[in-house]
Design a protein around this motif. Structure first.
Motif, PDB file in Angstrom:
ATOM      1  N   SER A 169      -2.176   7.178  -6.306  1.00  0.00           N
ATOM      2  CA  SER A 169      -0.983   6.614  -5.855  1.00  0.00           C
ATOM      3  C   SER A 169      -0.751   5.252  -6.679  1.00  0.00           C
ATOM      4  O   SER A 169      -1.715   4.676  -7.226  1.00  0.00           O
ATOM      5  N   GLY A 202       2.824   9.293  -5.166  1.00  0.00           N
ATOM      6  CA  GLY A 202       1.694   9.688  -4.623  1.00  0.00           C
ATOM      7  C   GLY A 202       1.746   8.973  -3.291  1.00  0.00           C
ATOM      8  O   GLY A 202       0.450   8.814  -2.613  1.00  0.00           O
ATOM      9  N   LEU A 203       2.701   8.210  -2.698  1.00  0.00           N
ATOM     10  CA  LEU A 203       2.565   7.586  -1.434  1.00  0.00           C
ATOM     11  C   LEU A 203       2.260   8.335  -0.177  1.00  0.00           C
ATOM     12  O   LEU A 203       2.908   9.509  -0.122  1.00  0.00           O
ATOM     13  N   ASN A 204       1.854   8.017   0.801  1.00  0.00           N
ATOM     14  CA  ASN A 204       1.518   8.335   2.131  1.00  0.00           C
ATOM     15  C   ASN A 204       1.955   7.724   3.142  1.00  0.00           C
ATOM     16  O   ASN A 204       2.340   6.518   2.887  1.00  0.00           O
ATOM     17  N   HIS A 224       0.646   3.998   3.407  1.00  0.00           N
ATOM     18  CA  HIS A 224       1.093   2.990   2.527  1.00  0.00           C
ATOM     19  C   HIS A 224       2.534   2.224   2.883  1.00  0.00           C
ATOM     20  O   HIS A 224       2.804   1.266   2.273  1.00  0.00           O
TER      21      HIS A 224
END
Ligand SMILES: O=C[C@H](O)COP(=O)(O)O
Length: 231
Positions: free
Chosen positions: A154, A183-185, A188
């Motif tokens: 990320s 690529g954030l979840n 984050h």
């Protein structure tokens, strides 16, 4: 509170994104890269479904050269989407400024977002803070960090926190809104809010079947809930 941006690749994903709580519906073709240019028919259909209820953005590619087509692309999109996002997959600052100006000069109503890559180093692209200088010279409205590679790391894994803070501070000082994705979840979101980003973007984390899969309303709603809880 920052806006929640959800990237869609087809109009069939729009209702899930909207009902899950997206603020911005971002249209792209993930099979064509980080900021893959979608077909204009897909953009038209997304805009029709969103029907002005939320904002719409469109990615116009991970741009590597000052192709003549760029001016035509942004002219076609201007005024019927809220944001046009252009990825600077470039090594030369001078070329980036020329491309930035080509885009800005052909847009009247839509807001232009200059996108840089957290993993710039791996590809020898110009770095995100330098892209703010490009935006100052060319006249964009927003600056964004995403990842060029979509293999798992990320933006937060790649760039140190002090770099991200400097990015936000410099952008705001110069009047730009700021966005982050890559690529954030959901874990984050708090950091992105604390750093002061105005928009937080997701695709992989809200898809069933990976980035080229399909947006899940439930996964979008989970992100919405995390964001609301921080308000
Ligand atoms: O603009 C947002 C991107 O589509 C984010 O995609 P990703 O979450 O798969 O990195």
């Amino acid at each position: 509170m920052p806006k929640l941006l959800i990237s869609v690749r087809s109009s069939s994903e729009v209702l899930n994104a909207l009902e899950g709580g997206a603020d911005i519906i971002d249209v792209k073709d993930p099979a064509k890269g980080s900021l893959g240019l979608p077909r204009i028919s897909v953009v038209r259909e997304v805009v029709r479904i969103v029907n002005g209820l939320k904002e719409v953005s469109v990615a116009i590619g991970d741009v590597r050269s000052n192709a003549a087509e760029l001016g035509y692309v942004v002219t076609a999109l201007d005024s019927f989407v809220n944001y046009v996002k252009i990825g600077f997959a470039l090594k030369s600052v001078e070329e980036a400024i020329a491309i930035g100006r080509e885009v800005v000069e052909n847009v009247r109503k839509s807001k232009i977002v200059f996108v840089s890559y957290a993993d710039y180093h791996k590809h020898s692209f110009i770095d995100p803070i330098t892209v703010i200088d490009v935006a100052i010279k060319a006249g964009a409205q927003g600056v964004m960090i995403d990842t060029f590679g979509k293999e798992g790391l990320s933006s937060f894994d790649i760039l140190p926190r002090h770099y991200l803070q400097e990015f936000v501070n410099k952008a705001k000082k110069n009047g730009f809104f700021t966005a982050i994705a890559g690529g954030l979840n959901k874990h984050h979101i708090k950091d992105a809010v604390t750093l002061g980003f105005d928009v937080i973007g997701f695709r992989s984390a809200v898809c069933v079947g990976g980035r080229n899969g399909s947006v899940s309303k439930q996964l979008v709603a989970e992100l919405r809930n995390v964001l609301n809880a921080l308000a």
